[in-house]
Design a protein around this motif. Structure first.
Motif, PDB file in Angstrom:
ATOM      1  N   VAL A 127      45.218  12.625  64.340  1.00 24.14           N
ATOM      2  CA  VAL A 127      45.887  13.449  64.083  1.00 24.14           C
ATOM      3  C   VAL A 127      45.321  14.134  65.124  1.00 24.14           C
ATOM      4  CG1 VAL A 127      45.956  16.169  63.410  1.00 24.14           C
ATOM      5  CG2 VAL A 127      46.364  14.019  61.996  1.00 24.14           C
ATOM      6  N   GLU A 128      45.588  14.410  65.996  1.00 24.67           N
ATOM      7  CA  GLU A 128      45.559  15.202  67.605  1.00 24.67           C
ATOM      8  C   GLU A 128      46.121  16.825  68.236  1.00 24.67           C
ATOM      9  OE1 GLU A 128      45.409  11.563  70.536  1.00 24.67           O
ATOM     10  OE2 GLU A 128      47.481  12.247  70.492  1.00 24.67           O
ATOM     11  N   ILE A 129      44.763  17.623  68.510  1.00 29.14           N
ATOM     12  CA  ILE A 129      45.501  18.594  68.848  1.00 29.14           C
ATOM     13  C   ILE A 129      45.733  18.663  69.834  1.00 29.14           C
ATOM     14  CG2 ILE A 129      45.026  21.474  68.144  1.00 29.14           C
ATOM     15  CD1 ILE A 129      43.341  20.516  65.024  1.00 29.14           C
ATOM     16  N   GLU A 130      45.741  19.173  70.635  1.00 27.53           N
ATOM     17  CA  GLU A 130      46.147  19.265  71.856  1.00 27.53           C
ATOM     18  C   GLU A 130      46.009  20.618  72.721  1.00 27.53           C
ATOM     19  OE1 GLU A 130      48.677  19.114  76.617  1.00 27.53           O
ATOM     20  OE2 GLU A 130      49.369  18.736  74.801  1.00 27.53           O
ATOM     21  N   VAL A 131      44.453  21.413  73.081  1.00 30.27           N
ATOM     22  CA  VAL A 131      43.868  22.831  73.325  1.00 30.27           C
ATOM     23  C   VAL A 131      44.009  23.315  74.825  1.00 30.27           C
ATOM     24  CG1 VAL A 131      41.801  24.302  73.068  1.00 30.27           C
ATOM     25  CG2 VAL A 131      41.982  22.747  72.015  1.00 30.27           C
ATOM     26  N   PRO A 132      45.673  24.288  74.423  1.00 32.14           N
ATOM     27  CA  PRO A 132      46.187  24.728  75.496  1.00 32.14           C
ATOM     28  C   PRO A 132      45.125  25.155  76.767  1.00 32.14           C
ATOM     29  CG  PRO A 132      46.941  25.790  73.466  1.00 32.14           C
ATOM     30  CD  PRO A 132      45.811  24.802  73.145  1.00 32.14           C
ATOM     31  N   ALA A 133      45.105  25.125  77.903  1.00 32.45           N
ATOM     32  CA  ALA A 133      44.920  25.886  78.848  1.00 32.45           C
ATOM     33  C   ALA A 133      44.962  26.826  79.250  1.00 32.45           C
ATOM     34  CB  ALA A 133      45.139  25.047  80.244  1.00 32.45           C
ATOM     35  N   ASP A 134      45.098  27.503  77.977  1.00 29.86           N
ATOM     36  CA  ASP A 134      44.923  29.095  78.022  1.00 29.86           C
ATOM     37  C   ASP A 134      44.428  29.946  76.080  1.00 29.86           C
ATOM     38  OD1 ASP A 134      47.532  28.501  76.807  1.00 29.86           O
ATOM     39  OD2 ASP A 134      48.485  29.957  77.835  1.00 29.86           O
ATOM     40  N   ALA A 135      43.896  28.797  75.613  1.00 28.70           N
ATOM     41  CA  ALA A 135      43.825  29.531  74.546  1.00 28.70           C
ATOM     42  C   ALA A 135      42.532  29.724  74.830  1.00 28.70           C
ATOM     43  CB  ALA A 135      43.433  27.761  73.676  1.00 28.70           C
ATOM     44  N   LYS A 136      43.156  30.773  73.613  1.00 33.44           N
ATOM     45  CA  LYS A 136      40.939  31.510  73.858  1.00 33.44           C
ATOM     46  C   LYS A 136      39.420  31.249  73.168  1.00 33.44           C
ATOM     47  CE  LYS A 136      43.208  36.125  73.644  1.00 33.44           C
ATOM     48  NZ  LYS A 136      43.989  37.370  73.359  1.00 33.44           N
ATOM     49  N   ALA A 137      39.065  31.593  74.024  1.00 30.75           N
ATOM     50  CA  ALA A 137      38.504  30.579  72.629  1.00 30.75           C
ATOM     51  C   ALA A 137      37.668  30.965  71.320  1.00 30.75           C
ATOM     52  CB  ALA A 137      36.576  31.060  73.469  1.00 30.75           C
ATOM     53  N   GLY A 138      37.320  30.449  70.676  1.00 31.54           N
ATOM     54  CA  GLY A 138      36.746  30.961  68.576  1.00 31.54           C
ATOM     55  C   GLY A 138      37.137  29.826  67.384  1.00 31.54           C
ATOM     56  N   SER A 139      37.420  30.508  66.500  1.00 32.32           N
ATOM     57  CA  SER A 139      37.578  30.001  65.078  1.00 32.32           C
ATOM     58  C   SER A 139      38.536  29.974  65.521  1.00 32.32           C
ATOM     59  CB  SER A 139      36.531  29.789  64.720  1.00 32.32           C
ATOM     60  OG  SER A 139      36.817  29.682  62.899  1.00 32.32           O
TER      61      SER A 139
END
Length: 505
Positions: A127-139
Motif C-alpha cells: 500500500v502506497e500513499i502519495e502525499v501531495p505537494a500542497d498537503a497540509k501538515a498534521g495528522s
C-alpha cells in the motif's frame, strides 16, 4: 546496535480472524513477506506512518485464509485530516512471487483488482500513499477495507502524520539506470519500432522517473522540442549524450545542449568496465576527441578492478585526467583516492550489477528488502553523488537469459543460473493484462532509499554533523548496515527534527 544483512526482523503486527475466515495483519514496507508467513502474537491492524510532502508512505497488508477463497478485494478510503488527500493518492498493489534457488520470493507488483487466496498461504498487498505537494501538515486517519465473498473481511486503520516540509522535486542523488528497449518489444509482444513502441518506450522511462530514477536514454530526439521537454524535467538528474562518429554532428549536438543549459546534466558513456590494454587505449582515443570538440565534456567509464596488463598500475592512474565521473563498483571503492577526486571538483558515483553479493547491498531478488534501501544511506556515507545500474529490463531469451521474467528471474544465466533479478527491476505488464510496465518490490525499496537520501541531504543543510552522526549510526561500512526497518524509521524521525530547525530560524 547495527544489524547485519542477514538479520531477521520482527515487526509490530497483529491479526484476528473473522467471519470470512481471513486473517489480516500489517507489516512494514521494507520487509519481504514469504508465503509461509504467520502473524506474530503482537499483531495489529493499525499502522502509524510519517511522510513529507511529495513522499510516498508505504506499508504492507498480509492476508491469509483458513480455506481457499476467491475474489478478495481491498479498497482505500480517503483519509480525514486538516487537508485533503484523495483516495486516488492511495495505490494498492498485489505482490506476486517468483521462484529462486532460495524458495519463492515476492517481487512483481500489479495493481490490485482481486486476488484468490490459497488456504494457509500468505498474500501480501503493498500500500502506497502519495502525499501531495500542497498537503497540509498534521495528522490524518484513513481506512483500507478488505472484502471477501461480498462480505467485509476486515479493516486496516492507518494514521499518517504529514510533515511540514516537502521533498525536492529534483532528486539530490544522480541516478543512471539502463533500459534494454529490444527486450521491451519482445516481452510486450509488440513491434520494435513505430508509434506503439514509442508509447511503451516512454512509459518505461516515466515509470522509473516517478520512482526518482533517471534512465540512461531520454526517449526522444534531443534536438527536437520533445527532447527539450524531457531535458527540462527537473526530476531528471542525468542522461547519456549520444556519441555520433561524425565530428560535425557531435559538436552540433553538444552546442545545442550547452545553449539550452542541458549539457551539464548529460554524460558520455563509451567504454564500459575497462581493464584490458585495448579498453584503456579506446578511452584515450575518445578522450582526445572529446577534448578537441567538447572540452567541457563529462565522461563515465564504470570500473571494478585494476588493469590486467601491468600490476604496477592502478585504474586510477590510467583514468585520471580522462574521466570526470568516477564510477566504481561498491566493493572496489577507494575512499582516500576518491575523496581527492571530489576535492578536485569531479564526481564520484558507485554501481552494482551481478556483483557484489551478500554481505554487500545490491538489488537481487533473494536479498532482504533493506539491502535495496540501505545502499542509498551508504551513498551518503561515502560521499557519492550518483548511482549507476546497468539495466532494468534485461530479458534476453534463454539459454543466456529468461523467456518470461514473471516465471523465471534467473536473468543472467550466461554468468550464473543462481542469480535472480540482476538487470531487471521492471516487469512487462502484458503478462497480466496491463498496458505498459509494472514495478517490482525492489524498485519500491529503491524509491524508499532515495527518499531517505533526501532527508539526509536536507538535514545536512541544517547540521552536517547531525546528518552524518545519524547515517553513521546505521551504516558502519559497505558490508555492515541496518537490517531492520523500524530503526530506520526512527532515524528518519530524527532527521526530520533536524530539518525542522530550519523553519524555526
Amino acid at each position: 546496535m547495527i544489524l547485519l544483512l542477514c538479520a531477521t526482523l520482527l515487526v509490530s503486527t497483529l491479526h484476528s480472524a473473522n467471519a470470512a475466515g481471513v486473517q489480516v495483519w500489517t507489516e512494514p514496507a521494507a520487509l519481504k513477506i514469504f508465503e509461509d508467513a504467520k502473524a506474530s502474537a503482537h499483531a495489529t491492524r493499525t499502522v502509524r506512518l510519517s511522510a513529507a510532502r511529495r513522499e510516498f508512505a508505504a506499508f504492507q497488508i498480509v492476508l491469509c485464509a483458513d480455506a481457499d477463497l476467491k475474489g478478495v478485494t481491498a479498497k482505500a478510503l480517503a483519509p480525514v485530516g486538516p487537508g485533503r488527500i484523495s483516495a486516488r493518492n492511495i495505490t494498492i498493489w498485489r505482490e506476486h512471487y517468483v521462484n529462486t534457488n532460495e524458495g519463492r520470493r515476492p517481487d512483481p507488483l500489479s495493481l490490485l483488482k482481486s486476488v484468490d487466496l490459497k488456504a494457509g498461504v500468505a498474500q501480501p498487498l503493498y500500500v502506497e500513499i502519495e502525499v501531495p505537494a500542497d498537503a497540509k501538515a498534521g495528522s490524518y486517519e484513513g481506512t483500507i477495507q478488505i472484502s471477501a465473498d461480498g462480505a467485509e473481511a476486515g479493516q486496516v486503520r492507518y494514521h499518517l502524520t504529514v510533515r511540514d516540509f516537502a521533498l525536492p522535486l529534483k532528486p539530490s542523488l544522480r541516478t543512471a539506470f539502463g533500459i534494454q528497449e529490444n527486450c521491451i518489444a519482445r516481452q510486450e509482444k509488440i513491434s520494435g519500432s513505430g508509434p506503439t513502441f514509442e508509447k511503451y518506450r516512454k512509459a518505461y522511462y516515466e515509470l522509473l522517473l516517478s520512482h526518482r530514477v533517471s534512465a540512461y536514454n531520454i526517449p526522444a530526439d534531443l534536438m527536437t522540442g520533445e527532447g527539450a521537454k524531457y531535458l527540462n524535467d527537473p526530476r531528471m538528474t542525468s542522461y547519456v549524450i549520444p556519441y555520433p562518429g561524425e565530428d560535425a554532428k557531435l559538436k552540433a549536438l553538444c552546442d545545442h545542449l550547452r545553449a539550452g543549459g542541458w549539457l551539464d546534466k548529460g554524460y558520455f558513456y563509451i567504454v564500459d568496465e575497462p581493464y584490458s590494454k585495448d579498453s584503456f587505449e579506446q578511452i584515450d582515443k575518445h578522450v582526445a576527441r572529446l577534448k578537441r570538440l567538447v572540452p567541457d565534456y563529462k565522461l563515465v567509464a564504470p570500473y571494478f578492478r585494476n588493469p590486467d596488463f601491468d600490476e604496477k598500475l592502478s585504474v586510477y592512474d590510467l583514468l585520471k585526467g580522462k574521466v570526470n565521473i568516477w564510477c566504481t563498483a561498491t566493493y572496489f571503492h577507494n575512499e582516500k583516492v576518491l575523496d581527492e577526486r571530489v576535492k578536485a571538483g569531479e564526481e564520484v558515483w558507485n554501481y552494482v550489477c551481478c556483483g557484489p553479493g551478500p554481505p554487500y547491498a545490491n538489488f537481487f531478488v533473494t536479498m532482504p528488502a533493506m539491502s535495496h534501501r540501505m545502499l542509498f544511506w551508504q551513498e551518503w556515507k561515502y560521499r557519492s553523488s550518483g548511482l549507476l545500474y546497468w539495466s532494468t529490463t534485461y530479458w534476453e531469451p534463454s539459454p543466456a537469459g529468461t523467456d518470461d521474467p514473471w516465471e523465471d528471474m534467473a536473468t543472467v544465466k550466461w554468468i550464473t543460473k543462481d542469480l535472480f533479478g540482476d538487470g531487471s527491476l521492471l516487469y512487462p505488464g502484458h503478462k497480466v493484462g496491463h498496458y505498459g510496465p509494472l514495478p517490482s518490490l525492489r524498485l519500491k525499496m529503491i524509491r524508499q532509499g532515495l527518499q531517505d537520501y533526501e532527508y539526509i541531504a536536507m538535514a545536512a543543510k541544517v547540521s552536517p554533523a547531525d546528518a552524518d552522526r545519524i547515517v553513521n549510526s546505521q551504516v558502519i561500512s559497505w558490508t555492515e548496515f541496518q537490517g531492520a526497518p523500524e530503526p530506520i524509521e526512527t532515524e528518519k524521525d530524527a532527521l526530520a527534527l533536524v530539518i525542522a530547525r530550519s523553519a524555526r530560524r
